[in-house]
Design a protein around this motif. Structure first.
Motif, short mmCIF file in Angstrom:
data_model
loop_
_atom_site.label_atom_id
_atom_site.label_comp_id
_atom_site.label_asym_id
_atom_site.label_seq_id
_atom_site.Cartn_x
_atom_site.Cartn_y
_atom_site.Cartn_z
N THR A 5 0.75 -1.16 0.14
CA THR A 5 0.14 0.05 -0.03
C THR A 5 0.82 0.93 -0.10
O THR A 5 2.01 0.99 0.32
N SER A 6 0.32 2.26 -0.21
CA SER A 6 0.88 3.71 -0.16
C SER A 6 0.39 4.63 1.00
O SER A 6 -0.67 4.44 1.16
N LEU A 7 1.26 5.46 1.28
CA LEU A 7 0.75 6.29 2.25
C LEU A 7 1.93 7.49 2.38
O LEU A 7 3.07 7.44 2.18
N GLU A 8 1.10 8.77 2.57
CA GLU A 8 2.10 9.86 2.52
C GLU A 8 2.78 9.97 3.78
O GLU A 8 2.37 9.32 4.79
N PRO A 9 3.89 10.23 3.97
CA PRO A 9 4.89 10.52 4.85
C PRO A 9 4.37 10.73 6.47
O PRO A 9 4.78 10.03 7.30
N THR A 10 3.52 11.86 6.55
CA THR A 10 3.17 12.10 7.87
C THR A 10 1.40 11.82 8.13
O THR A 10 0.57 12.14 9.00
N GLU A 11 0.91 11.14 6.97
CA GLU A 11 -0.47 10.82 7.26
C GLU A 11 -0.99 9.82 8.12
O GLU A 11 -0.32 8.91 8.16
N ALA A 56 19.13 -8.10 2.22
CA ALA A 56 20.44 -8.50 2.69
C ALA A 56 21.24 -7.15 3.30
O ALA A 56 22.16 -7.45 4.23
N GLU A 57 21.06 -6.13 2.64
CA GLU A 57 21.99 -5.11 3.34
C GLU A 57 21.27 -4.33 4.32
O GLU A 57 22.15 -3.75 5.24
N ASP A 58 19.94 -4.54 4.60
CA ASP A 58 19.50 -3.98 5.78
C ASP A 58 18.41 -4.74 6.24
O ASP A 58 17.29 -5.07 5.71
N PRO A 59 18.64 -5.69 7.38
CA PRO A 59 17.54 -6.52 7.86
C PRO A 59 16.38 -6.08 8.46
O PRO A 59 15.70 -6.76 9.17
N GLY A 60 16.32 -4.67 8.64
CA GLY A 60 15.01 -4.22 9.14
C GLY A 60 15.13 -2.95 9.89
O GLY A 60 13.86 -2.06 10.21
N ARG A 61 16.41 -2.34 10.02
CA ARG A 61 16.41 -1.06 11.02
C ARG A 61 15.66 0.07 10.02
O ARG A 61 15.23 0.78 10.62
N GLY A 62 16.19 0.13 8.58
CA GLY A 62 15.65 1.42 8.04
C GLY A 62 14.28 1.33 7.65
O GLY A 62 13.66 2.48 7.55
N ALA A 65 12.18 2.29 10.60
CA ALA A 65 12.37 3.99 10.88
C ALA A 65 11.49 4.54 9.75
O ALA A 65 10.78 5.55 9.98
N GLU A 66 11.34 3.84 8.65
CA GLU A 66 10.80 4.38 7.64
C GLU A 66 9.14 4.42 7.87
O GLU A 66 8.36 5.20 7.70
N ALA A 67 8.83 3.21 8.53
CA ALA A 67 7.39 2.98 9.16
C ALA A 67 6.93 4.08 10.15
O ALA A 67 5.86 4.60 9.95
N VAL A 68 7.84 4.71 10.75
CA VAL A 68 7.50 5.57 11.88
C VAL A 68 7.47 6.72 11.14
O VAL A 68 6.62 7.72 11.43
N ARG A 69 8.19 7.22 10.20
CA ARG A 69 8.28 8.25 9.39
C ARG A 69 6.69 8.31 8.68
O ARG A 69 6.17 9.49 8.32
N ARG A 70 6.36 7.47 8.38
CA ARG A 70 5.14 7.30 7.41
C ARG A 70 3.73 7.00 8.48
O ARG A 70 2.71 6.63 8.06
N GLY A 71 3.95 7.30 9.74
CA GLY A 71 2.90 7.38 10.46
C GLY A 71 2.39 6.00 11.48
O GLY A 71 1.40 6.02 11.94
N GLY A 89 16.28 -1.41 16.47
CA GLY A 89 16.98 -0.59 16.19
C GLY A 89 16.68 0.82 15.80
O GLY A 89 16.69 2.02 16.13
N GLY A 90 15.50 0.53 14.69
CA GLY A 90 14.94 1.62 13.97
C GLY A 90 13.72 2.23 14.96
O GLY A 90 13.39 3.47 14.70
N LEU A 91 13.21 1.41 16.10
CA LEU A 91 12.34 2.05 16.72
C LEU A 91 12.78 2.53 18.06
O LEU A 91 12.00 3.30 18.77
N ARG A 92 13.89 2.33 18.44
CA ARG A 92 14.69 2.76 19.78
C ARG A 92 14.49 4.10 20.11
O ARG A 92 14.56 5.10 19.05
N GLY A 93 13.62 4.23 21.15
CA GLY A 93 13.61 5.86 21.57
C GLY A 93 12.45 6.66 21.03
O GLY A 93 12.08 7.79 21.11
#
Length: 335
Positions: A5-11, A56-62, A65-71, A89-93
């Motif tokens: 699905t698609s979602l605007e970054p702060t929606e 393989a390059e990113d097992p989930g941190r990025g 973090a992207e999920a948080v940015r997208r609301g 690691g992406g959700l820390r804090g």
């Protein structure tokens, strides 16, 4: 990276926010997982989840973090220990909750949180509607031979020495067939070639010490597969790390350690009578397994040694500093 699905970054798509799923596409049962999460999200009043594949390059941190940015108001890590650790690691804090749907070999954090390991529907139910618990995150600062420094996180434990070699020596194909029992094979092959390592270590608030060890571990919690209580007093929310220093001098020494973690830690400590027996006898006094505790620990070695975080190899290091980040992660747990 792909998403359904698609979602605007702060929606915000609903009053409850959105569910984002960080998942390992190489794990078995992805289709069943999609169905269970889509149905669970609908029952819980969420819109269709956002799906973010690990790479393989990113097992989930990025991705987390992207999920948080997208609301996203909850991020579900569907995979093994590596996916869960990276998503954390992406959700820390951030205060955004982490839900866990185990799909790996060890499922270490899931075991310590009493989450279902083989019931996907129940795991989804908890991830989307369970109680929220705040836990510590372990942070590891890794110093390489070229003096570069990397930082990453762990949720269960990190180690330097033979434990890291054990994980490196465990066949992925064997893990697919045998699950966590495959680590026995890797462990035996590592013990045959292992040598004790001279380390200097400092537990925060204490002096510097030198020791010859097979491995040194820092734990945020202490239960391993097979009901092994390696660090029986470790707690996920005490703001400290439990430290285990293993110093066996022979195979007999490893047997003594095995006896301690399977008999004293797992059996005797679970009853008042057993705890009285340990107190009366003084417990194991072999000195082959020493427990310490503190907010953090710093370790340096003369020669490069392998290091692991939650069972994932992180290469060779000349030093590692590990500390607890108190209350840095919110997780969904059974009500």
């Amino acid at each position: 990276m792909s998403e359904a699905t698609s979602l605007e970054p702060t929606e915000k798509a609903s009053g409850k926010g959105r569910v984002a799923v960080v998942y390992n596409p190489t794990k078995n049962g992805v289709r069943a997982l999609r169905g269970a999460l889509a149905a669970g999200a609908k029952r819980a009043g969420y819109p269709e989840p956002i799906w973010l594949e690990t790479t393989a390059e990113d097992p989930g941190r990025g991705m987390a973090a992207e999920a948080v940015r997208r609301g996203a108001s909850v991020v579900v890590a569907a995979g093994g220990d590596g996916t869960v650790r990276a998503a954390a690691g992406g959700l820390r804090g951030t205060g955004v909750a982490l839900g866990i749907v185990p799909a790996g070999t060890g499922n270490l954090l899931a075991r310590n949180l009493a989450l279902p390991l083989s019931d996907v529907e129940r795991a989804v139910e908890i991830a989307l509607g369970g109680a929220e618990r705040t836990i510590d995150v372990g942070v590891a600062e890794l110093t390489r031979a070229d003096e570069t420094v990397d930082e990453d996180v762990f949720l269960v434990m990190a180690g330097l020495g033979v434990d890291a070699a054990m994980f490196a020596n465990t066949s992925d194909a064997l893990k697919e067939k045998l699950g966590w029992l495959a680590y026995v094979d890797g462990g035996m092959r590592s013990l045959v070639t292992s040598k004790r390592v001279r380390i200097e270590y400092t537990v925060e608030g204490r002096g510097r010490h030198t020791a010859h060890v097979s491995t040194i571990l820092a734990g945020n919690c202490g239960a391993l597969p097979g009901n092994i209580e390696l660090m029986p007093d470790a707690k996920l929310d005490d703001g400290e790390l439990d430290i285990a220093i293993l110093q066996p001098r022979s195979i007999f020494g490893w047997l003594m350690i095995w006896r301690k973690v399977t008999w004293e830690n797992r059996v005797l400590r679970r009853s008042a009578l057993g705890r009285q027996f340990i107190q009366f006898t003084g417990g194991d006094k072999s000195g082959m397994l020493t427990y310490l505790r503190g907010p953090g620990v710093q370790v340096s070695v003369d020669d490069e040694q392998p290091v692991e975080l939650d069972g994932d190899g992180f290469g060779m290091v000349t030093g590692i500093r590990m500390w607890a980040d108190p209350g840095a992660l919110v997780v969904r747990v059974p009500r």
